[in-house]
Design an enzyme around this catalytic site. Structure first.
Site: not given
Length: 164
Positions: A103, A99-100
């Site tokens: 980004h 997820h990170e």
């Protein structure tokens, strides 16, 4: 403000402040490193970072405040308290990492996005399992392209979880 005076070389009545003395090269590192790690911070925010760094050093029975203490203080102020007792499975950690990183990768490739400063998967605060920190823009208004890129960067974290 009492702790900040210990870092800048003055004495203080606080016992923990007396334990913390600055390194000689901390001033040089502070000019280059701390300015980059604290974009948009006001004077009071920086004083808070100094106080927190001194407290972290004192809790560790250290006699000097180092850049590691300042970095830990900045993380604590921006992200909140680290949740050391939070049990996260290997699968959940992997999902958070995807997820990170989604980004971060999206921010790297999008032309009108803000520059990435830091990515972490350390759980902090009440709900954050990790976060990506960007250098904030000085501009008060955003163009259509900047808004679109910000939206893409926000949504791509979830998309990265699905594609793993």
């Amino acid at each position: 403000m009492v702790m900040a005076t210990a870092i800048s070389g003055y004495t203080s009545n606080s016992a923990s402040a007396k334990k913390c003395r600055k390194k000689k090269d901390l001033k040089v590192k502070a000019k280059n490193g701390l300015a980059a790690l604290t974009p948009g911070f006001a004077g009071a925010d920086i004083a808070n970072v100094c106080n927190e760094a001194a407290l972290i050093a004192a809790r560790g029975d250290k006699t000097q405040v180092t850049m590691d203490h300042f970095e830990a203080a900045i993380d604590r102020i921006i992200g909140g308290l680290e949740k050391k007792n939070k049990v996260i499975s290997k699968l959940e950690r992997r999902t958070i990492a995807y997820h990170e990183s989604g980004h971060a990768v999206a921010g790297w490739f999008l032309e009108h996005s803000e520059p990435l400063l830091k990515v972490t998967i350390v759980p902090r605060g009440t709900a954050a399992l990790g976060f990506a920190q960007y250098v904030p823009s000085e501009n008060l208004l955003m163009t259509k392209e900047q808004l679109f890129n910000m939206t893409c960067m926000t949504l791509v974290g979830r998309a990265a979880e699905q594609e793993r």
